[in-house]
Design a protein around this motif. Structure first.
Motif, PDB file in Angstrom:
ATOM      1  N   UNK A  34      27.328 -17.217  -8.713  1.00  0.00           N
ATOM      2  CA  UNK A  34      27.414 -18.670  -8.150  1.00  0.00           C
ATOM      3  C   UNK A  34      26.572 -18.216  -5.466  1.00  0.00           C
ATOM      4  N   UNK A  35      27.605 -17.097  -6.257  1.00  0.00           N
ATOM      5  CA  UNK A  35      27.159 -16.575  -4.168  1.00  0.00           C
ATOM      6  C   UNK A  35      25.922 -15.146  -4.512  1.00  0.00           C
ATOM      7  N   UNK A  36      25.433 -15.061  -5.341  1.00  0.00           N
ATOM      8  CA  UNK A  36      24.209 -14.263  -5.530  1.00  0.00           C
ATOM      9  C   UNK A  36      23.697 -13.945  -4.504  1.00  0.00           C
ATOM     10  N   UNK A  37      23.369 -14.922  -3.641  1.00  0.00           N
ATOM     11  CA  UNK A  37      22.227 -14.833  -2.307  1.00  0.00           C
ATOM     12  C   UNK A  37      23.083 -14.559  -1.408  1.00  0.00           C
ATOM     13  N   UNK A  38      24.077 -14.447  -1.332  1.00  0.00           N
ATOM     14  CA  UNK A  38      25.712 -14.198  -0.287  1.00  0.00           C
ATOM     15  C   UNK A  38      25.617 -13.103   0.318  1.00  0.00           C
ATOM     16  N   UNK A  39      25.269 -11.874  -0.700  1.00  0.00           N
ATOM     17  CA  UNK A  39      26.558 -10.732  -0.285  1.00  0.00           C
ATOM     18  C   UNK A  39      26.113 -10.238  -1.129  1.00  0.00           C
ATOM     19  N   UNK A  40      25.811  -8.754  -1.001  1.00  0.00           N
ATOM     20  CA  UNK A  40      26.108  -7.640  -1.882  1.00  0.00           C
ATOM     21  C   UNK A  40      27.174  -7.747  -2.920  1.00  0.00           C
ATOM     22  N   UNK A  41      27.050  -6.916  -3.998  1.00  0.00           N
ATOM     23  CA  UNK A  41      28.290  -7.242  -4.443  1.00  0.00           C
ATOM     24  C   UNK A  41      28.687  -6.250  -4.584  1.00  0.00           C
ATOM     25  N   UNK A  42      29.482  -5.214  -3.522  1.00  0.00           N
ATOM     26  CA  UNK A  42      30.308  -4.475  -3.429  1.00  0.00           C
ATOM     27  C   UNK A  42      31.503  -5.595  -2.186  1.00  0.00           C
ATOM     28  N   UNK A  43      30.294  -6.284  -1.370  1.00  0.00           N
ATOM     29  CA  UNK A  43      31.556  -7.417  -0.601  1.00  0.00           C
ATOM     30  C   UNK A  43      32.116  -8.108  -1.776  1.00  0.00           C
ATOM     31  N   UNK A  44      31.120  -8.825  -2.546  1.00  0.00           N
ATOM     32  CA  UNK A  44      31.582  -9.883  -3.092  1.00  0.00           C
ATOM     33  C   UNK A  44      32.941  -9.702  -3.904  1.00  0.00           C
ATOM     34  N   UNK A  45      33.363  -8.266  -4.262  1.00  0.00           N
ATOM     35  CA  UNK A  45      33.739  -7.777  -5.348  1.00  0.00           C
ATOM     36  C   UNK A  45      35.268  -7.858  -4.152  1.00  0.00           C
ATOM     37  N   UNK A  46      35.441  -7.787  -2.873  1.00  0.00           N
ATOM     38  CA  UNK A  46      36.681  -7.330  -2.214  1.00  0.00           C
ATOM     39  C   UNK A  46      37.545  -9.378  -2.387  1.00  0.00           C
ATOM     40  N   UNK A  47      36.463  -9.638  -2.182  1.00  0.00           N
ATOM     41  CA  UNK A  47      36.650 -10.972  -2.696  1.00  0.00           C
ATOM     42  C   UNK A  47      37.014 -11.653  -3.580  1.00  0.00           C
ATOM     43  N   UNK A  48      36.469 -11.762  -4.895  1.00  0.00           N
ATOM     44  CA  UNK A  48      36.549 -11.826  -6.380  1.00  0.00           C
ATOM     45  C   UNK A  48      38.788 -11.139  -6.194  1.00  0.00           C
ATOM     46  N   UNK A  49      38.842  -9.737  -5.772  1.00  0.00           N
ATOM     47  CA  UNK A  49      40.174  -9.507  -6.386  1.00  0.00           C
ATOM     48  C   UNK A  49      41.271 -10.254  -5.347  1.00  0.00           C
ATOM     49  N   UNK A  50      40.344  -9.992  -4.258  1.00  0.00           N
ATOM     50  CA  UNK A  50      41.527 -11.387  -3.611  1.00  0.00           C
ATOM     51  C   UNK A  50      41.918 -13.003  -3.230  1.00  0.00           C
ATOM     52  N   UNK A  51      40.839 -13.354  -3.824  1.00  0.00           N
ATOM     53  CA  UNK A  51      40.614 -14.507  -4.592  1.00  0.00           C
ATOM     54  C   UNK A  51      41.920 -14.511  -5.227  1.00  0.00           C
ATOM     55  N   UNK A  52      41.978 -13.324  -6.583  1.00  0.00           N
ATOM     56  CA  UNK A  52      42.522 -13.233  -7.241  1.00  0.00           C
ATOM     57  C   UNK A  52      44.054 -12.525  -7.390  1.00  0.00           C
ATOM     58  N   UNK A  53      44.792 -12.687  -6.000  1.00  0.00           N
ATOM     59  CA  UNK A  53      45.799 -12.392  -5.684  1.00  0.00           C
ATOM     60  C   UNK A  53      45.755 -11.046  -5.175  1.00  0.00           C
ATOM     61  N   UNK A  54      44.604 -10.143  -5.137  1.00  0.00           N
ATOM     62  CA  UNK A  54      45.531  -8.794  -5.025  1.00  0.00           C
ATOM     63  C   UNK A  54      44.694  -8.265  -3.535  1.00  0.00           C
ATOM     64  N   UNK A  55      45.446  -8.381  -2.479  1.00  0.00           N
ATOM     65  CA  UNK A  55      45.424  -7.907  -1.362  1.00  0.00           C
ATOM     66  C   UNK A  55      44.920  -6.674  -0.807  1.00  0.00           C
ATOM     67  N   UNK A  56      45.510  -5.351  -1.811  1.00  0.00           N
ATOM     68  CA  UNK A  56      45.365  -3.814  -1.259  1.00  0.00           C
ATOM     69  C   UNK A  56      44.025  -3.568  -2.297  1.00  0.00           C
ATOM     70  N   UNK A  57      43.003  -2.810  -1.747  1.00  0.00           N
ATOM     71  CA  UNK A  57      42.756  -1.296  -2.663  1.00  0.00           C
ATOM     72  C   UNK A  57      43.893  -0.931  -2.923  1.00  0.00           C
ATOM     73  N   UNK A  58      43.603  -1.118  -4.162  1.00  0.00           N
ATOM     74  CA  UNK A  58      44.356   0.316  -4.956  1.00  0.00           C
ATOM     75  C   UNK A  58      43.625   1.013  -5.751  1.00  0.00           C
ATOM     76  N   UNK A  59      43.201   2.249  -4.488  1.00  0.00           N
ATOM     77  CA  UNK A  59      42.974   3.879  -5.362  1.00  0.00           C
ATOM     78  C   UNK A  59      43.456   4.825  -5.477  1.00  0.00           C
TER      79      UNK A  59
END
Length: 486
Positions: A281-306
């Motif tokens: 859907x958002x392939x032309x919007x931004x790099x993949x690693x940025x999109x992944x941050x939005x993805x986990x945030x939209x699925x209600x994981x706000x914090x990085x678990x590293x």
């Protein structure tokens, strides 16, 4: 008089008809308003059904056209329902469909580089750093995502020659998606002032990953994404399994085993279809690693678990984009087998004055967090009560941080106990055995099962002398031996 009466009667009639017309107009407007509102409610009601199904079908049918995010995303609830696969055809360049489901799939997407090629070394590292038992539980999927057929054929030959036994054993698959399945890659929006070729590169990479995720959705329970220029820590699968086990009962979308790019990002396989749709859907919007941050945030994981140390290290010297130099390294990576602790389920408590939200649980987690208490006094403690009695082989406690090297436990001891009393929430042990003193803020002991003859119910860190400095307990690591029969 007759004429006047007729005129007045006609005037009254005209007013009556005018009034009727106004009423009809108002009624019509009111009716149209009610109709519009009803249609809106009907649209909202059916949106998650017929409209969503239509959008799904449209996405499948327009795989070769530019995707417009605004057209497909009504609400994120709709996106969460995108559980179906994307309708594209894959070419198997090496290997065959897996005969059985695995524990972990490792996905790699690779394109031709202007300088250097690290794909073969990456595949080699995956297999060499895995034990025979671990190899039974993994599948490696390599997507050759370049449109240069000659390059793809050459890479398939090299992979087939070096890793023939892994292909035969069903551990390695090489796939390719024909160019006609890709959306428009020219003339895209130039976000962030990126040059046109950069936009094309990162947009295609998003589509590459989407197609790879789509293929891997049903191959295993979990999925980890690697780039094609990394090396792995020894027995990384065992470490990943321990982490997943330690997170049982908690919600997560993404677990990270490297802080770099799209390296070492772990997902539940059931989330892969919607992540694939999201990237498309958002392939032309931004790099993949940025999109992944939005993805986990939209699925209600706000914090990085590293998790640290990192299990994967970037080894490429030249980027796949124009062959530019890329010297990024993960300074948390440890190549040799690092023995991740078991940290069995337990209740954590302390009588120290906790600073802000640096609560007791953060010292027992393998995430990069810590417990922070205000200046402790003699007799203060940090306690752990295990859910079940355990046998312990090794204990390691680290206090203080690099930034606050004086916030260590200057005088303390570590004790283990047996025979708990009290309610479930307020349990504690009746007797304790001291295993040793802290030195320079740290404590470590091995062969505990040979030094402690009872099954351990509790463990506590005891402050033996008051200190003016605050106390950071950075990590508590516990390795268990065989759990006793209950």
């Amino acid at each position: 008089v007759t004429l006047l009466y007729a005129f007045l009667h006609m005037r009254h009639s005209l007013k009556y008809f005018d009034k009727m017309r106004c009423l009809r107009k108002r009624s019509a407007v009111s009716f149209l308003g009610v109709l519009v509102i009803c249609l809106l409610f009907m649209n909202l009601y059916i949106e998650d059904g017929y409209v969503l199904e239509g959008d799904k079908q449209l996405i499948r049918e327009t795989a070769t056209h530019q995707l417009n995010p605004e057209r497909y995303v009504h609400t994120f609830k709709d996106l969460s329902n995108f559980s179906g696969s994307i309708n594209i055809s894959y070419r198997y360049l090496a290997g065959t469909p897996l005969p059985r489901k695995r524990y972990l799939t490792i996905g790699l997407s690779s394109v031709k580089r202007k300088k250097g090629n690290y794909l073969l070394e990456t595949i080699k590292s995956i297999f060499e750093q895995s034990s025979y038992d671990e190899l039974k539980e993994i599948a490696v999927v390599v997507q050759l995502a370049d449109f240069d057929s000659a390059w793809c054929e050459g890479m398939v030959q090299d992979i087939s020659q070096k890793f023939a036994h892994h292909i035969i054993a069903g551990r390695l698959i090489v796939i390719h998606v024909p160019e006609e399945y890709y959306p428009v890659l020219d003339g895209l929006k130039r976000n962030y002032n990126d040059p046109e070729d950069r936009v094309k590169f990162r947009s295609k990479q998003n589509v590459d990953y989407a197609f790879l995720l789509n293929f891997c959705a049903n191959l295993s329970d979990y999925y980890v994404m690697l780039e094609d220029d990394v090396r792995c820590s020894k027995n990384f699968l065992t470490a990943v399994k321990k982490v997943i086990t330690s997170r049982e009962g908690s919600y997560w979308v993404t677990l990270e085993f490297s802080k770099l790019g799209y390296i070492g990002k772990l997902y539940h396989s059931h989330d892969l279809p919607r992540l694939a749709h999201f990237l498309l859907m958002f392939y032309q919007e931004m790099p993949c690693d940025w999109l992944l941050i939005h993805f986990r945030g939209l699925l209600a994981q706000k914090e990085v678990i590293r998790f640290k140390p990192s299990l994967f290290q970037h080894m490429g010297y030249y980027s796949s984009y124009k062959g530019a130099e890329n010297k990024l390294k993960d300074d948390d990576f440890e190549e040799e087998s690092f023995d991740i602790p078991d940290n069995p389920p337990a209740n954590l408590h302390t009588n120290m004055n906790v600073f802000e939200n640096y609560e007791a649980s953060k010292a027992y987690s393998s995430i990069d967090e810590y417990f922070w208490g205000k200046a402790p006094s003699t007799g203060d403690f940090y306690g752990i009560v295990f859910e079940k009695p355990i046998k312990i082989s090794k204990i390691k406690v680290v206090t203080g941080t690099e930034d606050r090297q004086n916030d260590i436990l200057h005088h303390g001891a570590l004790e283990v106990g047996e025979k708990t009393v009290g309610s479930k929430k307020g349990r504690q042990c009746t007797t304790y055995l001291r295993l040793g003193e802290f030195k320079n803020g740290n404590f470590e002991i091995t062969d505990v099962e040979h030094k402690v003859l009872f099954d351990i119910n509790c463990m506590r860190i005891l402050v033996t002398k008051s200190q003016k400095e605050w106390l950071i307990i950075r990590s508590i690591s516990i390795w268990t031996s065989q759990t006793p029969n209950q």
